[in-house]
Design a protein around this motif. Sequence first.
Motif, PDB file in Angstrom:
ATOM      1  N   UNK A  28     -20.572 -11.156   3.129  1.00  9.83           N
ATOM      2  CA  UNK A  28     -21.583 -12.031   3.721  1.00  9.83           C
ATOM      3  C   UNK A  28     -21.101 -12.588   5.060  1.00  9.83           C
ATOM      4  N   UNK A  29     -19.866 -13.062   5.089  1.00  9.15           N
ATOM      5  CA  UNK A  29     -19.320 -13.639   6.322  1.00  9.15           C
ATOM      6  C   UNK A  29     -19.191 -12.577   7.417  1.00  9.15           C
ATOM      7  N   UNK A  30     -18.756 -11.379   7.042  1.00  7.67           N
ATOM      8  CA  UNK A  30     -18.584 -10.305   8.030  1.00  7.67           C
ATOM      9  C   UNK A  30     -19.935  -9.888   8.605  1.00  7.67           C
ATOM     10  N   UNK A  31     -20.936  -9.809   7.731  1.00  9.13           N
ATOM     11  CA  UNK A  31     -22.298  -9.471   8.182  1.00  9.13           C
ATOM     12  C   UNK A  31     -22.760 -10.410   9.286  1.00  9.13           C
ATOM     13  N   UNK A  32     -22.452 -11.695   9.109  1.00  9.75           N
ATOM     14  CA  UNK A  32     -22.931 -12.691  10.078  1.00  9.75           C
ATOM     15  C   UNK A  32     -22.449 -12.388  11.496  1.00  9.75           C
ATOM     16  N   UNK A  33     -21.278 -11.771  11.621  1.00 11.34           N
ATOM     17  CA  UNK A  33     -20.763 -11.468  12.964  1.00 11.34           C
ATOM     18  C   UNK A  33     -20.984 -10.002  13.327  1.00 11.34           C
ATOM     19  N   UNK A  34     -21.835  -9.317  12.572  1.00  6.75           N
ATOM     20  CA  UNK A  34     -22.208  -7.952  12.937  1.00  6.75           C
ATOM     21  C   UNK A  34     -21.278  -6.884  12.389  1.00  6.75           C
ATOM     22  N   UNK A  35     -20.483  -7.225  11.401  1.00 12.04           N
ATOM     23  CA  UNK A  35     -19.583  -6.245  10.789  1.00 12.04           C
ATOM     24  C   UNK A  35     -20.098  -5.830   9.413  1.00 12.04           C
ATOM     25  N   UNK A  36     -20.072  -4.528   9.161  1.00  8.04           N
ATOM     26  CA  UNK A  36     -20.590  -3.961   7.920  1.00  8.04           C
ATOM     27  C   UNK A  36     -19.475  -3.538   6.986  1.00  8.04           C
ATOM     28  N   UNK A  37     -19.528  -4.001   5.745  1.00  7.51           N
ATOM     29  CA  UNK A  37     -18.607  -3.462   4.744  1.00  7.51           C
ATOM     30  C   UNK A  37     -19.228  -2.179   4.209  1.00  7.51           C
ATOM     31  N   UNK A  38     -18.503  -1.074   4.330  1.00  6.05           N
ATOM     32  CA  UNK A  38     -19.060   0.204   3.877  1.00  6.05           C
ATOM     33  C   UNK A  38     -18.434   0.675   2.566  1.00  6.05           C
ATOM     34  N   UNK A  39     -17.178   0.274   2.329  1.00  7.92           N
ATOM     35  CA  UNK A  39     -16.495   0.692   1.094  1.00  7.92           C
ATOM     36  C   UNK A  39     -15.746  -0.487   0.487  1.00  7.92           C
ATOM     37  N   UNK A  40     -15.701  -0.478  -0.833  1.00 10.35           N
ATOM     38  CA  UNK A  40     -14.864  -1.436  -1.557  1.00 10.35           C
ATOM     39  C   UNK A  40     -14.044  -0.649  -2.570  1.00 10.35           C
ATOM     40  N   UNK A  41     -12.736  -0.881  -2.568  1.00  3.41           N
ATOM     41  CA  UNK A  41     -11.859  -0.156  -3.479  1.00  3.41           C
ATOM     42  C   UNK A  41     -10.980  -1.150  -4.216  1.00  3.41           C
ATOM     43  N   UNK A  42     -10.808  -0.926  -5.509  1.00  2.00           N
ATOM     44  CA  UNK A  42      -9.906  -1.768  -6.285  1.00  2.00           C
ATOM     45  C   UNK A  42      -8.843  -0.896  -6.928  1.00  2.00           C
ATOM     46  N   UNK A  43      -7.579  -1.254  -6.731  1.00  2.00           N
ATOM     47  CA  UNK A  43      -6.484  -0.557  -7.400  1.00  2.00           C
ATOM     48  C   UNK A  43      -5.573  -1.590  -8.056  1.00  2.00           C
ATOM     49  N   UNK A  44      -4.728  -1.101  -8.964  1.00  4.98           N
ATOM     50  CA  UNK A  44      -3.816  -1.993  -9.673  1.00  4.98           C
ATOM     51  C   UNK A  44      -2.544  -2.252  -8.879  1.00  4.98           C
ATOM     52  N   UNK A  45      -1.621  -3.002  -9.484  1.00  3.65           N
ATOM     53  CA  UNK A  45      -0.329  -3.272  -8.835  1.00  3.65           C
ATOM     54  C   UNK A  45       0.565  -2.056  -9.018  1.00  3.65           C
ATOM     55  N   UNK A  46       0.199  -0.975  -8.353  1.00  5.33           N
ATOM     56  CA  UNK A  46       0.836   0.326  -8.533  1.00  5.33           C
ATOM     57  C   UNK A  46       1.049   0.949  -7.155  1.00  5.33           C
ATOM     58  N   UNK A  47       2.325   1.134  -6.770  1.00  9.06           N
ATOM     59  CA  UNK A  47       2.629   1.532  -5.397  1.00  9.06           C
ATOM     60  C   UNK A  47       1.858   2.778  -4.953  1.00  9.06           C
ATOM     61  N   UNK A  48       1.900   3.821  -5.785  1.00  9.65           N
ATOM     62  CA  UNK A  48       1.252   5.085  -5.395  1.00  9.65           C
ATOM     63  C   UNK A  48      -0.236   4.865  -5.120  1.00  9.65           C
ATOM     64  N   UNK A  49      -0.895   4.141  -6.012  1.00  6.12           N
ATOM     65  CA  UNK A  49      -2.336   3.935  -5.847  1.00  6.12           C
ATOM     66  C   UNK A  49      -2.650   3.079  -4.626  1.00  6.12           C
ATOM     67  N   UNK A  50      -1.789   2.091  -4.356  1.00  6.91           N
ATOM     68  CA  UNK A  50      -2.012   1.238  -3.181  1.00  6.91           C
ATOM     69  C   UNK A  50      -1.839   2.060  -1.900  1.00  6.91           C
ATOM     70  N   UNK A  51      -0.747   2.849  -1.829  1.00  6.07           N
ATOM     71  CA  UNK A  51      -0.509   3.684  -0.640  1.00  6.07           C
ATOM     72  C   UNK A  51      -1.674   4.647  -0.430  1.00  6.07           C
ATOM     73  N   UNK A  52      -2.145   5.216  -1.517  1.00  2.00           N
ATOM     74  CA  UNK A  52      -3.259   6.157  -1.455  1.00  2.00           C
ATOM     75  C   UNK A  52      -4.512   5.468  -0.906  1.00  2.00           C
ATOM     76  N   UNK A  53      -4.750   4.249  -1.395  1.00  2.00           N
ATOM     77  CA  UNK A  53      -5.920   3.503  -0.936  1.00  2.00           C
ATOM     78  C   UNK A  53      -5.815   3.183   0.562  1.00  2.00           C
TER      79      UNK A  53
END
Lengths: 414, 414
Positions: A28-53
């Motif tokens: 919502x806040x980003x939209x107000x300044x003209x920025x679009x969220x296009x993707x949302x990703x959730x990963x666990x506390x796991x190094x490989x998955x975080x690096x991949x993300x």
Amino acid sequence: MLNVEIITIGDELLIGQVIDTNSAWMATELNKVGLDVRYKTTVGDNEADILDAFDRAFSRASIILVTGGIGPTKDDITQKTLCKYFDTRLVFDETILQTIENVFAGLSKTLNELTRRQAYVPEKAVVIQNQMGTAPITWFERAGKILVSMPGVPYEMKWAMTTEIIPRLQEYFTISDAIRHQTFWVKNYTESLLAMCLEEFENELPAHIKLAYLPTSGLIRLRLTGRSADAESLAFEMAGQREKLLALLDGNVVSENEESPELILDKILKQNGLTLSVAESCTGGKLASLFTAIPGCSQYFKGGVVSYSNDAKSDILNVNLWDINQYGAVSCEVAEQMVRGAQNIFHSDCAIATTGIAGPDGGTPEKPVGTVWIAVAYRDLIVSRKFQFSKNRENNILRACNNGLAILMELLQD
Amino acid sequence: MLNVEIITIGDELLIGQVIDTNSAWMATELNKVGLDVRYKTTVGDNEADILDAFDRAFSRASIILVTGGIGPTKDDITQKTLCKYFDTRLVFDETILQTIENVFAGLSKTLNELTRRQAYVPEKAVVIQNQMGTAPITWFERAGKILVSMPGVPYEMKWAMTTEIIPRLQEYFTISDAIRHQTFWVKNYTESLLAMCLEEFENELPAHIKLAYLPTSGLIRLRLTGRSADAESLAFEMAGQREKLLALLDGNVVSENEESPELILDKILKQNGLTLSVAESCTGGKLASLFTAIPGCSQYFKGGVVSYSNDAKSDILNVNLWDINQYGAVSCEVAEQMVRGAQNIFHSDCAIATTGIAGPDGGTPEKPVGTVWIAVAYRDLIVSRKFQFSKNRENNILRACNNGLAILMELLQD
């Protein structure tokens, strides 16, 4: 066009023990300044998955906002992983230790070893002081793209986004596109009936203006979103589409305010120096909590009674027990006596009362689950309506709240 | 090991107008049957992004659960996109039309053209009847992996997951790993102090048992999660770790129940035939709403008063106005008179009262924002405590609620 990706990190998000309210607020806040969220990703506390993300995000977004995983505890590995990803190391930062010590002083806690560790930050990062907590905010740059890591604690994240991150993003990027939103709160429609009535309108919309349906419980929120490099002509176009839409919806638009019904009423009540109280049976305190969540509501909100038993209705709100037995607790008579009772004991100009069968049990053939009576009073005026909501308790509570708010809006706007 | 990926679809999730509460609930339910959510992805109502998310998910997960984007309106394109991805077409399904008509009959609405369209489903899919709404649930199989598309409406999704999808997944896959969770609600610790006290314990944990910190406002929830193919030995191991942890935390574990404090109290109160009421100032109805959200709470919950003004405190709860002026509304004296007042007017065995400065304004040097007095009564017994919470309103309200619940738990467990 600038794409934003939000990455939320934490096992707690994946085992379902924490609900992510952060990313919606950020969007919502980003939209107000003209920025679009296009993707949302959730990963666990796991190094490989975080690096991949991270890799994935840099391949498709220009702005990457990362929340969570930077607490002092062992399961938080985001800082370490950021170092690995950006090929740097953790270094001790004296000024951060200062900030942390100040924060703790403010909270009159004692600084301990584990918290002191939070003063270690990635060498290559621009460090942003966290004035609300101990976890440092770090800003990384790579090939004209930005990654920012911030705490997952909502009020720390909100502070960081508002006072530091968004302003810095606006400085770093030239945000060419203007975004305009126009919201319409619509009553008396189901989503599909509304969609039918607006089908033609929707088909005729230009490609850069979109219509979204956001069914909140009880009211439907319609949102026109336009984006263009030419802010002026966009504003003009949006105004035109708004006119069309209002004509089609013909009196069923409760409000055009972006905000939630309670926030809209918050302003109306303050502006007119009116006071409010509530008497809740089926909504069980939810209605009061919507107002008391708003800072400064004590200016107009006098209080409420959750009358979950017939005794409470008669003892506290002075509802006539004979009427309760005669018409039932879920009835026009009881709802109206409840709303008058609230007005009287709280000496308020306005009041909202709800009584209904939230479910899943307690329904009868005459009054099935989802039957709700709502009475709203403004001085001597009183409006009461019967609703037939769903079989779902949570849904019925929210719909009762929103319809109560909608009726009060109508009363005060007339 | 079987990885689950949840894909949530909808522009409303990316512009921040809807908070995704579904995936947390789904993860919890999946965990119970030994399934792990490893990734969560959110994309908008955009064909390319949805197709991309499907590809990605099939490359790294065996079970793909998709919510949203299957409503009757034009902006919902998930069905069409599923057809494209699985190279199939939409066909009319008479039985679905029947279900839809039944649902609508139950809700006494009229079926319209747009809703009838929902009876068109992908030919290659196994169709699961949606008994709670009009959007069909579809089940796709590819190379031993499963993708299920379901509605984003929470109570429709919950019904689908519980009664259809999870049982079918258990049938389709042989879920070898057993997962055991053990939760501990801990009081009197900050996250970092607790982490220090448990550092050694955590380092000594075997690789297949993890400790997670889940700070809820006011209490810290610790979670031991173990997974192994050998359920029996795992149970034995977990029991051993539990003993160690309890010894280390030495009396500060409020509960070991997985559930939220209000649900734990719901059971205790019902089992002991006790009744409850609340008197809320700073929590403003939130405390009542936590209980009234629970089906069947009317068995013990008599009601509450939101006394947001001094008048309300004295008029309704019989708090002595002289004491309010003498000690202030945020004081031990007022909190205790509030809790007694609630007990008296609602004739309840137990009561919880809160009075504090939620903020952001209203603080003084002696009583800064975040100062909260909580009084809890059980029959003649009364316990009152002063807390110094944060500067954040939302956070203070939740912490006041949870600490009130924690104190009542202690009282009833002694």
